[in-house]
Write an enzyme that holds these catalytic residues in place. Structure first.
Site, PDB file in Angstrom:
ATOM      1  N   SER A 252      18.985  24.675  -9.189  1.00 16.98           N
ATOM      2  CA  SER A 252      19.851  25.554  -8.406  1.00 16.98           C
ATOM      3  C   SER A 252      19.742  25.185  -6.941  1.00 16.98           C
ATOM      4  CB  SER A 252      19.408  27.002  -8.572  1.00 16.98           C
ATOM      5  OG  SER A 252      18.181  27.172  -7.891  1.00 16.98           O
ATOM      6  N   LYS A 253      20.823  25.478  -6.210  1.00 18.48           N
ATOM      7  CA  LYS A 253      20.818  25.070  -4.807  1.00 18.48           C
ATOM      8  C   LYS A 253      19.853  25.900  -3.974  1.00 18.48           C
ATOM      9  CE  LYS A 253      25.169  27.364  -3.620  1.00 18.48           C
ATOM     10  NZ  LYS A 253      26.534  27.137  -3.194  1.00 18.48           N
ATOM     11  N   ARG A 254      19.314  26.938  -4.558  1.00 21.85           N
ATOM     12  CA  ARG A 254      18.287  27.699  -3.840  1.00 21.85           C
ATOM     13  C   ARG A 254      17.029  26.859  -3.665  1.00 21.85           C
ATOM     14  NH1 ARG A 254      18.281  34.138  -3.923  1.00 21.85           N
ATOM     15  NH2 ARG A 254      20.270  34.172  -2.868  1.00 21.85           N
ATOM     16  N   ARG A 468      16.046  24.981   5.423  1.00 16.03           N
ATOM     17  CA  ARG A 468      14.979  25.196   4.438  1.00 16.03           C
ATOM     18  C   ARG A 468      13.713  24.450   4.843  1.00 16.03           C
ATOM     19  NH1 ARG A 468      17.183  23.264  -0.189  1.00 16.03           N
ATOM     20  NH2 ARG A 468      18.683  24.914  -0.463  1.00 16.03           N
TER      21      ARG A 468
END
Ligand code: GLU
Length: 503
Positions: A252-254, A468
């Site tokens: 997931s892009k998280r 991030r």
């Protein structure tokens, strides 16, 4: 029989590496059997589908080096290849199901469905449509339709027993009918759902093998039933394992960049990306790590796909990319690829205004372009600490930025500014208080082009990756901290949106 496979992306977001992975396996299977590979756009979700997303998906898949024999961009004998242009097919097939008694009109309101669901949950049952509208008599149905009552069309589904699905990789899969919902086939807006459109199109397009991600296994009973209702032969099913993050969770892009465009913009070679995706659940018979598409096609054996969740690990991909750069490009190719990446015409068109207003001699250009060419920026805890924000405020701002940037539909200066303003407001700060932080995490420098311009030029994925990385520099967010931030994020979503609505 000519093998025909397909990739059927929904144009509702960024081109995902998972789409390239599924496309690759479909391509390899079709080509190895001398067959055809089709690209179909599944855009029945009108609210979420966009032409920009469709274009990005086609561009990104083309960039990987995959090609298709039929598709919306090149046409073919089974077109059109965009579901929004095939409505007449779905209408007539839905009508057939209604006439044969395999589907029914349902007039239940959202409130009724919510109450049904709540009752079933309270009784610890699987929430599903309870079939109440199957009992309406034909005259009443006609009268309500004539009156203009909102309605959908649902398929009939048995209530007892089990459905047996054959999957090429998984053998027999048995799913109790009680877990299968009376799926909506036609929505109130008159558009088909994925299930109806997908089955009708796979049949009309002569698809012989449906190779897709395992998240579609729960849909297989509905699809099999539809094939039976229509009296059609069902394509062979093959559900591939889902790609996973290194911590085994679903990719997931998280946690990882998932857009193909991120890998393109970071300077990965398309050959290396396809090569790496080819190793997701499959390997060359001689276990060789590096291979190209043609080699994969000739050695491919779908029955050797292993079902353990393949890990998509950016570090391993980077290593493989290095192998390609070191050993597989001629000097000319190397030079040409590097030029394409660093100095393409479109790149210079986009950065020219930045340079023109700033430099007196070309030798000053590098310093301004460096943040755009860099894989990542060097940041230290001290640099972030010197910004005068408390550690938990830093984490709060950065985490909220990641989340806001994840959900942006489009990416331009205005959107970026709006998102940063939103975050500032949500943490009780002014835009001017958070901009230095955004600037530092994106540029890693004291002097650079503006943070807004940088974000635009970096694109959403590289921007998110840098924010991030900033979060990682300050030690990341603990599980507990993330829960707390998630809660305050949800509260901010509610309160800021209410405030905006009120204005
Ligand atoms: N439109 C679906 C998707 O976005 C296709 C699933 C399938 O291959 O049946 O993945």
């Amino acid at each position: 029989m000519t093998v025909r496979t397909r990739i059927a992306p929904s144009p509702t977001g960024d081109p995902h590496v998972g789409t390239a992975y599924i496309a690759l396996f479909n391509y390899a299977f079709a080509k190895q059997h001398g067959g055809q590979f089709v690209l179909r756009i599944e855009d029945t979700d009108q609210k979420r589908s966009t032409t920009e997303s469709e274009k990005a998906i086609l561009d990104a898949l083309r960039w990987t080096g995959l090609s298709w024999d039929e598709g919306p961009d090149i046409g073919g004998d089974s077109g059109p290849y965009r579901q929004s242009e095939r409505r007449a097919e779905y209408d007539s097939h839905c009508q057939t199901l209604l006439e044969d008694g395999h589907a029914f009109h349902c007039f239940c309101t959202p409130a009724e469905l919510d109450a049904m669901r709540a009752e079933q949950m309270a009784a610890k049952q699987t929430p599903r449509y309870d079939g109440r509208c199957t009992h309406l008599d034909a005259a009443e149905v006609d009268a309500r339709i004539a009156r203009g009552d909102d309605h959908v069309v649902r398929m009939r589904v048995p209530t007892d027993g089990e459905c047996s699905i054959h999957d090429r990789l998984r053998g027999l899969i048995q799913i109790p009918w009680a877990q299968v919902d009376m799926q909506i086939l036609m929505k109130a807006d008159g558009l088909p759902t994925y299930h109806l459109a997908n089955v009708v199109d796979d049949h009309l397009m002569g698809i012989t093998h449906v190779i897709r991600g395992e998240e579609w296994i729960p849909s297989a009973p509905k699809h099999q039933l539809l094939y039976q209702y229509f009296g059609w032969e069902m394509p062979e099913l093959c559900h591939l394992p889902l790609l996973r993050n290194p911590d085994q969770s679903k990719l997931s892009k998280r946690k990882n960049p998932t857009s193909i465009l991120y890998y393109r913009d970071q300077g990965f070679l398309p050959e290396a990306l396809l090569n790496y995706l080819g190793r997701m659940g499959w390997s060359m018979p001689d276990e060789r790590e590096q291979f190209d598409l043609a080699e994969m096609v000739s050695a491919f054996d779908i029955d050797r796909v292993s079902l353990g969740g393949p890990i998509f690990d950016v570090d391993k991909l980077t290593w493989l990319n290095g192998q390609w750069l070191k050993h597989s490009l001629s000097d000319e190719q190397y030079q040409q690829r590097l030029m394409e990446w660093m100095c393409s015409e479109s790149f210079f068109v986009s950065v020219l205004p930045q340079l023109k207003s700033r430099i007196d001699v070309f030798s000053e250009a590098g310093q301004w372009l460096q943040p755009l060419w860099a894989k990542d920026v060097s940041l230290s805890e001290d640099t972030l600490g010197a910004l005068g924000l408390e550690q938990d405020v830093l984490a709060n701002v950065l985490q909220f930025l990641v989340w806001r940037f994840e959900s942006c539909g489009s990416w331009n200066r205005q959107v970026i500014e709006q998102e940063i303003r939103w975050v500032a407001k949500a943490v009780g700060l002014q835009l001017k208080d958070v901009m230095p932080l955004v600037f530092v995490v994106l540029s890693g420098a004291r002097q650079a082009i503006s943070a807004f311009d940088l974000a635009v030029l970096l694109g959403p994925d590289r921007t998110r990756a840098r924010v991030r990385a900033g979060l990682d520099v300050i030690g990341g967010v603990s599980k507990k901290g993330a829960k707390r931030l998630e809660k305050s994020y949800q509260e901010a979503l509610r309160s800021i949106d209410t405030e905006l609505d009120a204005n």
